[in-house]
Every structure is written in structure tokens, then in C-alpha cells.
Design a protein around this motif. Sequence first.
Motif, PDB file in Angstrom:
ATOM      1  N   SER A  58      -5.368 -43.266   2.301  1.00 38.20           N
ATOM      2  CA  SER A  58      -4.865 -43.024   0.876  1.00 38.20           C
ATOM      3  C   SER A  58      -4.668 -41.659   0.676  1.00 38.20           C
ATOM      4  CB  SER A  58      -5.388 -43.698  -0.013  1.00 38.20           C
ATOM      5  OG  SER A  58      -6.677 -43.170  -0.142  1.00 38.20           O
ATOM      6  N   CYS A  59      -3.708 -41.017  -0.237  1.00 38.57           N
ATOM      7  CA  CYS A  59      -4.130 -39.772  -0.832  1.00 38.57           C
ATOM      8  C   CYS A  59      -5.211 -39.385  -1.258  1.00 38.57           C
ATOM      9  CB  CYS A  59      -2.792 -39.439  -1.981  1.00 38.57           C
ATOM     10  SG  CYS A  59      -2.647 -37.807  -2.440  1.00 38.57           S
ATOM     11  N   THR A  60      -5.911 -40.437  -1.946  1.00 33.36           N
ATOM     12  CA  THR A  60      -7.307 -40.504  -2.640  1.00 33.36           C
ATOM     13  C   THR A  60      -8.177 -39.891  -1.397  1.00 33.36           C
ATOM     14  OG1 THR A  60      -6.616 -42.131  -4.332  1.00 33.36           O
ATOM     15  CG2 THR A  60      -9.069 -41.551  -3.699  1.00 33.36           C
ATOM     16  N   LEU A  63      -8.012 -36.251  -0.289  1.00 23.91           N
ATOM     17  CA  LEU A  63      -8.375 -35.211  -1.426  1.00 23.91           C
ATOM     18  C   LEU A  63      -9.751 -35.162  -1.103  1.00 23.91           C
ATOM     19  CD1 LEU A  63      -6.162 -36.495  -4.451  1.00 23.91           C
ATOM     20  CD2 LEU A  63      -6.262 -34.203  -3.355  1.00 23.91           C
ATOM     21  N   PHE A  85      -3.175 -37.992 -11.752  1.00 27.37           N
ATOM     22  CA  PHE A  85      -3.702 -39.027 -11.259  1.00 27.37           C
ATOM     23  C   PHE A  85      -5.478 -38.993 -11.178  1.00 27.37           C
ATOM     24  CE2 PHE A  85      -5.111 -42.908  -8.542  1.00 27.37           C
ATOM     25  CZ  PHE A  85      -4.524 -43.910  -9.308  1.00 27.37           C
ATOM     26  N   SER A  87      -7.503 -39.412  -8.986  1.00 26.04           N
ATOM     27  CA  SER A  87      -8.070 -39.022  -7.787  1.00 26.04           C
ATOM     28  C   SER A  87      -8.052 -37.459  -7.560  1.00 26.04           C
ATOM     29  CB  SER A  87      -7.233 -39.767  -6.592  1.00 26.04           C
ATOM     30  OG  SER A  87      -7.233 -40.875  -6.690  1.00 26.04           O
ATOM     31  N   THR A  88      -7.000 -36.842  -8.252  1.00 27.35           N
ATOM     32  CA  THR A  88      -7.023 -35.307  -7.958  1.00 27.35           C
ATOM     33  C   THR A  88      -8.385 -34.744  -8.369  1.00 27.35           C
ATOM     34  OG1 THR A  88      -4.612 -35.560  -8.809  1.00 27.35           O
ATOM     35  CG2 THR A  88      -5.227 -33.378  -8.402  1.00 27.35           C
ATOM     36  N   ASP A 156      -1.800 -31.200  -4.405  1.00 32.90           N
ATOM     37  CA  ASP A 156      -1.796 -32.679  -4.409  1.00 32.90           C
ATOM     38  C   ASP A 156      -0.185 -33.168  -4.355  1.00 32.90           C
ATOM     39  OD1 ASP A 156      -1.430 -35.140  -4.937  1.00 32.90           O
ATOM     40  OD2 ASP A 156      -3.123 -35.381  -6.432  1.00 32.90           O
ATOM     41  N   ALA A 158       1.491 -36.013  -3.690  1.00 36.07           N
ATOM     42  CA  ALA A 158       1.522 -37.439  -3.490  1.00 36.07           C
ATOM     43  C   ALA A 158       3.067 -37.845  -3.796  1.00 36.07           C
ATOM     44  CB  ALA A 158       0.653 -38.079  -4.524  1.00 36.07           C
ATOM     45  N   HIS A 159       3.618 -36.808  -4.639  1.00 41.48           N
ATOM     46  CA  HIS A 159       4.946 -37.268  -4.936  1.00 41.48           C
ATOM     47  C   HIS A 159       6.012 -36.551  -4.096  1.00 41.48           C
ATOM     48  CE1 HIS A 159       3.281 -37.843  -9.237  1.00 41.48           C
ATOM     49  NE2 HIS A 159       2.791 -38.709  -8.328  1.00 41.48           N
ATOM     50  N   SER A 180       0.768 -39.058  -0.175  1.00 40.33           N
ATOM     51  CA  SER A 180       0.610 -40.416  -0.510  1.00 40.33           C
ATOM     52  C   SER A 180       1.570 -41.381   0.214  1.00 40.33           C
ATOM     53  CB  SER A 180       0.478 -40.841  -2.082  1.00 40.33           C
ATOM     54  OG  SER A 180       0.428 -42.317  -2.203  1.00 40.33           O
ATOM     55  N   HIS A 182       1.313 -44.644  -0.750  1.00 34.99           N
ATOM     56  CA  HIS A 182       1.292 -45.961  -1.344  1.00 34.99           C
ATOM     57  C   HIS A 182       2.711 -46.739  -1.946  1.00 34.99           C
ATOM     58  CE1 HIS A 182       0.661 -47.876  -5.231  1.00 34.99           C
ATOM     59  NE2 HIS A 182      -0.593 -48.287  -4.900  1.00 34.99           N
ATOM     60  N   LYS A 185       5.586 -45.101  -3.606  1.00 34.13           N
ATOM     61  CA  LYS A 185       6.092 -43.750  -3.165  1.00 34.13           C
ATOM     62  C   LYS A 185       7.328 -44.100  -2.418  1.00 34.13           C
ATOM     63  CE  LYS A 185       2.426 -41.603  -5.099  1.00 34.13           C
ATOM     64  NZ  LYS A 185       1.859 -42.518  -5.610  1.00 34.13           N
ATOM     65  N   GLY A 192      -1.600 -45.924   1.987  1.00 37.14           N
ATOM     66  CA  GLY A 192      -1.859 -44.761   2.950  1.00 37.14           C
ATOM     67  C   GLY A 192      -1.622 -43.374   2.490  1.00 37.14           C
ATOM     68  N   TYR A 324       0.224 -41.420 -16.844  1.00 44.43           N
ATOM     69  CA  TYR A 324      -0.896 -40.537 -16.666  1.00 44.43           C
ATOM     70  C   TYR A 324      -1.557 -40.607 -18.332  1.00 44.43           C
ATOM     71  CZ  TYR A 324       0.365 -38.732 -12.281  1.00 44.43           C
ATOM     72  OH  TYR A 324       0.648 -38.549 -10.846  1.00 44.43           O
TER      73      TYR A 324
HETATM   74  C1  LIG Z   1      -0.559 -37.114  -8.154  1.00 43.57           C
HETATM   75  C2  LIG Z   1      -1.214 -38.223  -7.410  1.00 43.57           C
HETATM   76  N1  LIG Z   1      -2.227 -37.867  -6.714  1.00 43.57           N
HETATM   77  C3  LIG Z   1      -2.978 -38.844  -6.059  1.00 43.57           C
HETATM   78  C4  LIG Z   1      -2.554 -40.298  -6.098  1.00 43.57           C
HETATM   79  C5  LIG Z   1      -3.383 -41.022  -5.596  1.00 43.57           C
HETATM   80  O1  LIG Z   1      -2.482 -41.754  -4.171  1.00 43.57           O
HETATM   81  P1  LIG Z   1      -3.003 -43.061  -3.255  1.00 43.57           P
HETATM   82  O2  LIG Z   1      -2.737 -44.079  -4.068  1.00 43.57           O
HETATM   83  O3  LIG Z   1      -2.417 -42.704  -2.013  1.00 43.57           O
HETATM   84  O4  LIG Z   1      -4.436 -42.776  -3.290  1.00 43.57           O
HETATM   85  C6  LIG Z   1      -1.444 -40.651  -7.010  1.00 43.57           C
HETATM   86  C7  LIG Z   1      -1.113 -41.843  -6.944  1.00 43.57           C
HETATM   87  O5  LIG Z   1      -0.102 -42.333  -7.628  1.00 43.57           O
HETATM   88  C8  LIG Z   1      -0.780 -39.489  -7.811  1.00 43.57           C
HETATM   89  O6  LIG Z   1       0.144 -39.703  -8.483  1.00 43.57           O
END
Ligand SMILES: Cc1ncc(COP(=O)(O)O)c(C=O)c1O
Length: 394
Positions: A58-60, A63, A85, A87-88, A156, A158-159, A180, A182, A185, A192, A324
Amino acid sequence: MGDYRIVFNNPGLVGHELTYMADAILRGHSAGNGTYTRRCQELLERKLGSPKVLLTTSCTDALELTALLLDIKPDDEVLLPSFTFVSTANAFVLRGARPVFVDIRPDTLNLDPDLLSSAITSKTKAIVPVHYAGVGCEMDRICSVAQNHSVAVVEDNAHGLFSRYRNKFLGTFGCCATQSFHESKNVICGEGGALVVNEPALVERAEILRQKGTDRSRFDRGQVDKYTWVDVGSSFLPSDILAAFLFAQLERYEYIQAKRKKIWDTYFDQLSSWAEEHQVQLPYIPDYCEQSYHMFYMIMPSAALRDAMIQHLKRSGIMAVFHYVPLHESQMGRRLAPNASCPVTSRASSCLLRLPFYNDLSESDQSEVLKAIRRFDAWKDDQARTASAATMVQ
Ligand SMILES: Cc1ncc(COP(=O)(O)O)c(C=O)c1O
């Protein structure tokens, strides 16, 4: 998703996903770092021109891997937007760091570079810009502040896969960037992500941390005759079955983007004069940014009108969502950064809604969304509510 006729997101197949997944299984290597993982990584490295891309779950996770890679320690400070999000922030908070929330620009909703220098202290270890909606942050200014203070930049992204800022891909400015895949996306594999490593000196350790703290990547390349425990680490590798799904999507990137651009352009063209008439803010794309067509949002003139619009669309069977809850206003955010103030973030978050947006959104469904938006007539109710609230305050 309830009783919505037009849902917010509807992830689907775009090419050879099922064939490639079956192939990954039949090859007898469904664990991480198989054929499809390598294909995805090589494709991303080639296109971005980055020395190393490592798929993650994942992006999480990407990070979290970055926070380990940068040796983030308790009491370190990390500058990031509150408009992001969880996770950042969490990836760094997990290592004991303190998040320092920096407000955003009202036009792009990206980190305001004017506020960075005053937020930096001797404890600052990294700046984490988030390219909201795949529109580039002011990377020239952010990188220059970071360089002046010897602080790392972690994007980050992700988008914003393959978006550009001044003709350079997002995700290639910082020492590291995270992607990301996910299902929400543009390019997906369910869950992923990827870590983009732009600093060659960080590549070898990134591979080790991602492979449970072992030098297995060196072993796989035949560089050592056995692999062993050499550092801290964890399991950040996705299965090759997911990488197979992802590769099929990456192969069809142009097809995906063409569909999304058409949807985004239709929303923008059809809503521009309506938005102006009603003081609704639509996305702003600076002319030096190429966006990813990841989402379409509107910022209503007030929180009450935003909530009313979401309810109005719901009554028409259309799902629109907010985006958010500001991190500095969350339970954890208030505990970790009690004095944070991000007024632009607070306003954007309370007034923003995202419209249905996915590759296969049909012309007729999109036109239904547009008609429903134009039918919205609570403007006067809101003026009355605002006037009575003002009266009460007086
Ligand atoms: C800016 C940002 N960073 C990180 C994430 C986390 O992504 P993931 O669900 O792949 O862990 C998201 C999720 O949408 C996000 O919007």
C-alpha cells in the motif's frame, strides 16, 4: 454502498488482469518479487527515470518504509499538510516523530510554501508534500526550503502517478516518493503501492528493509550465496498475483487516462458558469502542472451548503463524498499538535465534496449528476440560516 444508483467509485478491469493473475499462479511464484513485480517496477522506473521503484502492499506501507529508511526517531519533527489522509502522518508518528501541520494554499489545496520556513526547527527531519488530486505542489520552492535547511523531501504522491510539475514527473523531486494503487485510484490492484527511491544511496537499504531486514534481494540477483538478517525491516512486498493485476492496469494507462480526462473535462466545462454564478470553487490547475484526472471536487460557499448538496444528490440516488477530516482537528491530531492552526484546511475540508468519478462512468450517468447539481436550490435556505446565525451571535 446503500441504494445509490450512481456510486462514487466503481473499480473495474481494463485489460489482461485475469489472464496475468492466472499466469502468475501457474508460474509457481505467487509470493513477492516474482515476474510481474519486476515488470511493474521496471515499467515505473523506465517511465519515471528513477533509479529504483519497489512495489509495496500500500501507499501506507511505502510511507512506513520511508520513515524507517530515513531513520526517523522519537522527537524528530515532520512537516506535512493537515489536509491529507491519516497515513501521511501515521507512518512517521509510528517511529515517535511529531507531526507539524502546515496549512495549504486555497487554490490548489497543496502545502503553502510561504509557511514552511517558519515551521522548520533544528528537529525537523522531513517535509512531506501531498500532491492533492494529482496536481503538483510548488516543488521548486519546497525543495529549495528543504535544501537550505538540510531536510529530506518525501512526496506523498498517492493521487498523482505520472502527473508533472514544470514538465518533471511528480514523485521524482524528493529523495523518496510513495504511490497508491488502492482501488480508489486511477491505476489499481485492490490494495497496493510503491516506494520510488530517487536517491541512489538509499536503494540498497530500501530493498533490505522491505525484505524483512534481510539481504534477500542481493541473493535473488546472485550477489551473495545465502541471505541473512542484516537490518531492521518488515514485510512490505505484495504478492505477485496483485502485481500481475497491476501490470495489466499499467499497460493500459493511456486508455485509463483518456477516459478520466473526458469525464473531468465534462464536469469542468459543464459546471464552470454555474459555479461562478453560485460562488462555488472548482479545481484550479496551474498552467505549469499536468494533473492526473484523479478526482473532481467542488468547494461550496459554506459547510451547510456542502452538507445540503450531498443530501440533495443522495435523494437523487447519487453518491458524493466529503474529503479528509483535517488531521489537526482529529482526536490524535489534537493530542499530538494541540496548538496547530490551519484555517484554510478547516474551511476547505468543511465545504468540499467529491463527485462520482471512475473510468466507466457513462455519459448518461454523468449527465444525470450534472442535472441534479443544477436542480440544487438550497442557496436561499443557507442565506437565511447564515443570517439567523449572525443574529444569534449579535
Ligand atoms: C494522500 C494519501 N496518502 C496516502 C494514502 C494511503 O494509500 P493506501 O490506501 O494505498 O495505503 C491515501 C489514501 O487514499 C491518500 O489519499
